[in-house]
Design an enzyme around this catalytic site. Structure first.
Site, short mmCIF file in Angstrom:
data_model
loop_
_atom_site.label_atom_id
_atom_site.label_comp_id
_atom_site.label_asym_id
_atom_site.label_seq_id
_atom_site.Cartn_x
_atom_site.Cartn_y
_atom_site.Cartn_z
CB CYS A 95 -0.94 0.02 1.20
SG CYS A 95 -2.14 -1.31 1.22
CG HIS A 355 -6.34 1.90 -0.60
ND1 HIS A 355 -5.10 2.32 -1.08
CD2 HIS A 355 -6.05 1.04 0.43
CE1 HIS A 355 -4.14 1.74 -0.37
NE2 HIS A 355 -4.70 0.97 0.54
CB CYS A 385 -1.60 1.35 7.66
SG CYS A 385 -3.10 0.95 6.72
#
Length: 398
Positions: A95, A355, A385
């Site tokens: 991510c 996302h 995160c």
């Protein structure tokens, strides 16, 4: 990047596509084409920049198993029509991949290895393929196991402790347990994300950074729900923990497609571009944490980045904290009591905007740069995160 002998690194421009939903407006677009689009857009928006002066293109991508598998950064260079002399490198920090690309590019500029670099990220979760492992013996009799590469671990090493390999959603539940975060708090956070994102689009706040893809009809982020409400969110069932769970599809980020990129330069590159920069890179940090508590990864990363920049939370003008889950974002905020929550994600976060894994870090870094430019001065922070237990942060200033 805090060493006085290093060069200043400027964010000259930042662009992104609208974020598409899974199977939505960008699902027919290959990820390498999405990446090429934002690279080309950056070059076109700086007409004084000779494309041959771009020293490198660094892009983040979390999957790497589909149409982006052959170093998507280099493919983007070629598809965007940049000179073949411009190289490209793809990085993966899950991510955090898009932010990792920005940090690596900034480091190259700061040390003098490069003067002009394009950095960003791309992900098409819609087009992520199914994969299968090779059989361990010839002529297997059973049907092969197929694994979706859209999200999460697959083909997990059996030596990994079971508590490390829980689903991302269960990891968010663990953060909620640790901080006593209720379902109602998560739903309220999610609703605020949608409301802020819808208002930002209505007010034209994203106009400076969003570059729609080609002749696509997708002109704005596709997963924003203007009509949602606390009552509607409350009707959704927990997804990851059936008994006593609090994490739902409504208070989690969705699956998405998109790309984002930033143009970074030193002083000489800035003169070549002929534009006023949006912001300057101040500091960055990356840290690790227990994999199942990945949601709290940004906590220490942000503290270290601020320490490197000799800043406090009170010094920040704006903060972009990637909202993988409402529980995760609220858990981080609970550990930063000095941070005013009103400064966080003023234009909505990933729960609403989306996302697309490899692009998100570049998206929020670009968002901070544009917000600082529009404010005229200040300091901003981007943080995410990262699955398997990491956190990353970047400090920008103007």
């Amino acid at each position: 990047m805090t060493n006085d002998r290093l060069r200043d690194v400027y964010v000259v421009d930042a662009v992104r596509t609208p974020v598409g939903k899974y199977g939505g407006g960008l699902a027919t677009v290959r990820p390498d084409d999405l990446a090429a689009h934002v690279v080309r857009a950056l070059v076109d928006r700086s007409p004084e920049l000779d494309p041959a002066r771009v020293d490198d293109v660094v892009l983040g991508n979390a999957n790497g198993a589909g149409e982006e598998n052959r170093d998507v950064a280099r493919m983007a260079v070629l598809l965007a029509g940049l000179p073949v002399t411009v190289p490209g490198s793809t990085v993966n920090r899950l991510c955090g991949s898009g932010l990792e690309a920005v940090v690596q590019a900034a480091r190259a500029v700061a040390t003098g290895d490069a003067s002009v670099v394009i950095a960003g990220g791309v992900e098409s979760m819609s087009r992520a393929p199914w994969v299968m492992p090779k059989p361990e013996r010839a002529f297997p009799a059973g049907a092969p196991d197929l694994h979706s590469t859209t999200l999460g671990w697959r083909m997990v090493n059996p030596r990994m402790p079971a508590e490390w390999t829980v689903s991302l959603g269960e990891g968010a539940e663990l953060v909620a347990d640790r901080h006593g975060i209720t379902r109602e708090q998560q739903d309220a956070f999610a609703l605020a994300s949608h409301e802020k994102a819808a208002r930002a689009w209505k007010d034209g706040a994203y106009a400076a950074e969003v570059v729609p893809y080609g002749d696509s009809e997708l002109l704005r982020d596709e997963t924003i729900r203007e009509a949602t409400s606390l009552e509607a969110l409350a009707k959704l069932r927990p997804v990851f923990r059936k008994d006593g769970g609090t994490v739902t599809a409504g208070n989690s980020s969705p699956l998405n497609d998109g790309a984002a990129a930033l143009l970074l330069t030193d002083e000489a590159g800035l003169r070549a571009v002929g534009r006023e920069p949006l912001a300057r890179v101040r500091a960055s940090a990356v840290t690790g944490i227990e994999p199942q508590l990945f949601g709290l990864g940004p906590v220490e990363a942000v503290r270290r980045a601020l320490e490197k920049a000799r800043l406090r939370f009170d010094d920040l003008h704006t903060v972009e904290l990637n909202e993988a889950f409402a529980a995760q974002a609220l858990g981080c905020l609970a550990e930063w009591p000095e941070l005013d929550p009103a400064k966080v994600n003023p234009r909505g976060g990933a729960i609403a905007v989306g996302h697309p894994l490899g692009a998100s870090g570049a998206r929020i870094a670009g968002a901070v740069a544009h917000q600082l430019a529009q404010a005229g001065s200040g300091t901003g922070l981007a943080a995410l995160c990262i699955g398997v237990g990491q956190g990353q942060a970047l400090v920008l200033e103007r």
